[in-house]
Design an enzyme around this catalytic site. Structure first.
Site, short mmCIF file in Angstrom:
data_model
loop_
_atom_site.label_atom_id
_atom_site.label_comp_id
_atom_site.label_asym_id
_atom_site.label_seq_id
_atom_site.Cartn_x
_atom_site.Cartn_y
_atom_site.Cartn_z
CG PHE A 197 43.48 43.95 36.92
CD1 PHE A 197 42.43 44.96 36.79
CD2 PHE A 197 43.82 43.81 38.21
CE1 PHE A 197 42.44 45.66 37.49
CE2 PHE A 197 43.47 44.49 39.40
CZ PHE A 197 42.50 45.60 39.12
CG LEU A 209 51.34 45.06 39.59
CD1 LEU A 209 51.16 46.04 41.23
CD2 LEU A 209 50.38 45.69 38.49
CB ALA A 210 54.44 44.68 34.21
CD GLU A 211 48.66 43.71 34.71
OE1 GLU A 211 49.20 44.60 34.21
OE2 GLU A 211 48.21 43.59 36.01
CD GLU A 249 49.86 41.80 38.27
OE1 GLU A 249 48.60 41.95 38.76
OE2 GLU A 249 50.18 42.32 37.28
CE1 TYR A 256 39.99 42.74 28.79
CE2 TYR A 256 39.54 44.89 29.82
CZ TYR A 256 39.16 43.70 29.53
OH TYR A 256 37.83 42.95 29.41
N PRO A 257 46.60 44.84 29.30
CG PRO A 257 47.11 45.79 31.36
CD PRO A 257 46.21 44.98 30.97
CG HIS A 310 38.14 44.63 40.42
ND1 HIS A 310 38.21 45.93 40.40
CD2 HIS A 310 39.18 44.33 41.28
CE1 HIS A 310 39.27 46.46 40.92
NE2 HIS A 310 39.73 45.34 41.57
CG PHE A 325 40.48 41.25 39.48
CD1 PHE A 325 39.17 40.87 40.04
CD2 PHE A 325 41.42 41.59 40.42
CE1 PHE A 325 39.08 41.02 41.40
CE2 PHE A 325 41.00 41.53 41.86
CZ PHE A 325 39.90 41.34 42.03
CG ASP A 326 37.29 40.08 34.85
OD1 ASP A 326 37.41 41.11 35.33
OD2 ASP A 326 36.68 39.33 35.63
#
Lengths: 328, 372
Positions: free
Chosen positions: A88, A60-62, A31, A90-91, A131, A85-86
């Protein structure tokens, strides 16, 4: 090679640039990593140099980012992805745990995934919630992943180059509070490689075991202790998985006392694993129980309170003082 | 309100391009009668005759595997009984350079792609998680988590485009998987990157016990493409001819650079989810019975027999070939194979960690003492 003064962010950028120059199958995506160069500018200028096919922005989709990396790696690419970010990341957890980590094992080694998942990691920058997580334990607990965290500018370059060359998936944790830390460095891929810890400072009295963002704090504490007449050895793990039992245990045996320093919450953490492993192997060399200086078992605090969560020089020195020096 | 702005979408033309047909495409009905379709042509009779033989083999694999579960030779078997037309069509439209991304219910599809049946069933036999070499026939390991493999399919397709390879990826999933986040991320990523992927949903009306009506209120699953700019199409999932026409067209479009395509097949899971499931707890036999009449083999048999392409001899030949595969399955699965415990540690990393070496030595020592 001449020494240059670089920040860790610049060293990481140079590592990506050199890796992409060396091997055209290396792709960088995530991203805002394209024109913007990432929110921390780690990918600055890569799209301009290598084109949008090699350094690109994704939707925008981890989970999508990591899942895409799996397929690209299956078909001959070496993807490097950025979780912005760390927390972010988790998805993408299912993709990381169920596929990135297991693919080689489930296919009996037929599919290997040379993927690097880069994550700006841990706290200390006054970031608002979600964050500043120290999420290394989730990944370190997952068999099949390799987990590394540089603690110095030079090692950021070396470890990232080695991670990209590594045949298996690597979780690459970038201590974000060290992004702006500068050092005179010689940009070469130095020894040792992934899986090896190093002694950053010699000292005969006690051993501090640190990784990533706590390495400079541990070194600072050792400096302060020296002024008080106590010599602390500092071990920088560099690699959480594989864990370098040999170097860590040899260091602890030399001093007989140890403190583990980590930002993450202490419960069920990498720091608790280190204490367990060292105790199992070095019990008779220990003059005192190993102490830990970690974050409290709380969600990462808001910026105005974050200093209470971070391991400090004082807390480290207090823990060292508590290592039963008087045989009480 | 009639004023056009930069936000105006010419809805009529978008719908025409992206939305599926009002009715699922059906070229042969359940009585074996052919129907003209304005957009899709009937596949050649010889192609359908070849497909018939594969259907018969696919059905035999499903039924034989079910029997082997009852005999304790397989741990579990999610059957595609009744869905064989989808299974076969998915691979018939692919070239050797293309990839197949199957799920746990797609054993028949994997075998029809050329993978050894015993290696295909390694997962369900409990020997290892995946038994075949994915690169040999370009078949990804079967996915057990839902929809996660669709993103891998997009990655393989995107890599192929970057390398300039002529590769289309056929990514299979079921109706339940369309509720997962990864389904949507995969469609969106594929669309944005114009990746040559055909997403093929076998809508068999059930996700274990949950019917489609509780899964979505979308007009059809193929309609889900429009939100991502991905063209959707629907086919009768028990009509091999309609499936070959629709999937063949989708593969051709993806190959021609038109980006990803979404195809939904309307079929039905006539058996339980697996042998461990009890379908009587959530549906009546009365619901299942009409679907038995829509059987994919029966209707193709009737059509090809009427055409004079399929005679008794050809049917017997198809049955004989299917029996040979079933024999090989029985024989292969009757052999007691004990996987090597040392393998538990071997494949995680290219170079095992010191800790894994220690643990492997521990287990080896424990096993050596067991033998004494």
């Amino acid at each position: 090679m001449t020494h240059v003064k670089l920040s860790m962010a610049q060293a990481l950028n140079q590592a990506l640039r050199d890796a992409m120059r060396a091997d055209e199958s290396v792709l960088m995506f995530g991203e805002d990593v394209g024109a913007l160069g990432g929110v921390f500018r780690i990918t600055d200028g890569l799209t301009a140099e290598f084109g949008e096919q090699r350094c690109f922005d994704t939707p925008l989709a981890e989970s999508g980012i990591v899942g895409l990396a799996v397929g690209l790696a299956m078909n001959g690419m070496r993807p490097v992805v950025e979780m912005q970010f760390d927390a972010f990341g988790y998805p993408a957890f299912e993709q990381v745990v169920s596929h990135v980590a297991k693919m080689r094992n489930r296919t009996r080694g037929r599919i290997t995934l040379p993927i690097v998942i880069r994550m700006p990691y841990a706290g200390g920058i006054g970031g608002v919630e979600h964050h500043c997580d120290s999420s290394e334990a989730y990944y370190a607990h997952t068999p099949g992943l390799t987990v590394v965290a540089p603690g110095t500018v030079a090692d950021a370059y070396t470890l990232l180059r080695r991670a990209i060359e590594f045949p298996d998936p690597v979780i690459f944790l970038e201590p974000k509070k060290l992004y702006w830390a500068k050092d005179e460095v010689d940009l070469t891929v130095a020894e040792p490689g992934i899986g090896k810890a190093v002694v950053r400072r010699e000292g005969a009295d006690a051993t501090l075991i640190a990784y990533g963002p706590t390495v400079p704090v541990a070194l600072e504490a050792a400096e302060a202790a020296a002024a008080e007449g106590r010599q602390l050895q500092v071990v920088d793990l560099r690699s959480i998985v594989p864990f370098d039992d040999e170097t860590v245990c040899a260091a602890v045996r030399r001093t007989g006392r140890a403190v583990v320093v980590a930002e993450a919450s202490g419960f069920a953490s990498v720091s608790s694993e280190i204490v367990a492993r060292v105790t199992e192997r070095c019990f008779h060399s220990l003059a005192a129980p190993i102490r830990r200086v970690t974050g409290f078992d709380i969600p990462y605090p808001p910026p105005k309170l974050e200093r209470h969560q971070l391991p400090s020089v004082d807390r480290i020195l207090d823990a060292v003082d508590d290592l039963q020096w008087d045989d009480r | 309100m009639s004023e056009r702005s930069e936000f105006t979408v010419e809805s009529g033309s978008v719908e025409q391009r992206l939305l599926p047909s009002a009715e699922p495409v059906r070229l042969i009905d359940q009585h074996g009668v052919a129907h003209e379709h304005p957009q899709y042509e009937m596949p050649a009779a010889q192609t359908l005759a070849g497909g018939y033989a594969q259907l018969v083999t696919g059905r035999r694999i499903n039924d034989q595997a079910g029997a082997l579960v009852r005999q304790g030779r397989l741990a579990v078997y999610p059957s595609s009984h009744g869905q064989e037309a989808c299974q076969i069509a998915a691979t018939m439209v692919l070239g050797a350079q293309d990839w197949l991304f199957p799920t746990y219910r797609d054993t028949v599809s994997i075998v029809s792609r050329g993978v050894d049946p015993i290696e295909t069933l390694t997962l369900l036999r409990g020997d290892w998680h995946s038994g075949y070499d994915p690169y040999e026939h370009k078949v990804a390991p079967q996915a057990t988590p839902l929809a996660t493999q669709l993103l891998h399919a997009v990655g393989v397709a995107h890599a192929a485009r970057l390398k300039g390879e002529d590769t289309v990826v056929m990514a299979l999933c079921g109706d339940g998987a369309t509720s997962e986040g990864d389904f949507h991320e995969a469609l969106n990523f594929a669309a944005v990157f114009r990746a040559p992927v055909v997403f093929f949903i076998q809508n068999n009306e059930y996700a274990i016990s949950v019917p489609l009506s509780k899964q979505t209120v979308a007009p059809s699953l193929a309609h889900k493409g429009i939100g991502y700019g991905v063209p959707g199409e629907r086919a009768d999932g028990n009509d091999l001819a309609g499936l070959l026409a629709v999937l063949g067209s989708a593969v051709a479009k993806a190959r021609a650079g038109e980006g990803p395509q979404l195809v939904e097949a309307h079929t039905y899971r006539v058996q339980a989810h697996t042998n461990a499931d009890d379908a009587s707890k959530y549906r009546d036999d009365a619901e299942v019975t009409p679907w038995l009449e829509r059987d994919p083999i029966k209707r193709l048999d009737a059509y090809l027999t009427g055409l004079g392409v399929l005679d008794d001899e050809a049917k017997q030949e198809a049955t004989r070939a299917a029996e040979k595969v079933a024999d090989a399955l029985r024989e292969g699965l009757m052999q007691e194979v004990q996987p090597d415990p040392a393998e538990l540690f071997e494949h995680l990393y290219t170079t095992p960690t010191p800790q894994l070496r220690e643990q492997a030595a521990f287990l080896a020592d424990e096993l050596a003492r067991e033998e004494v």
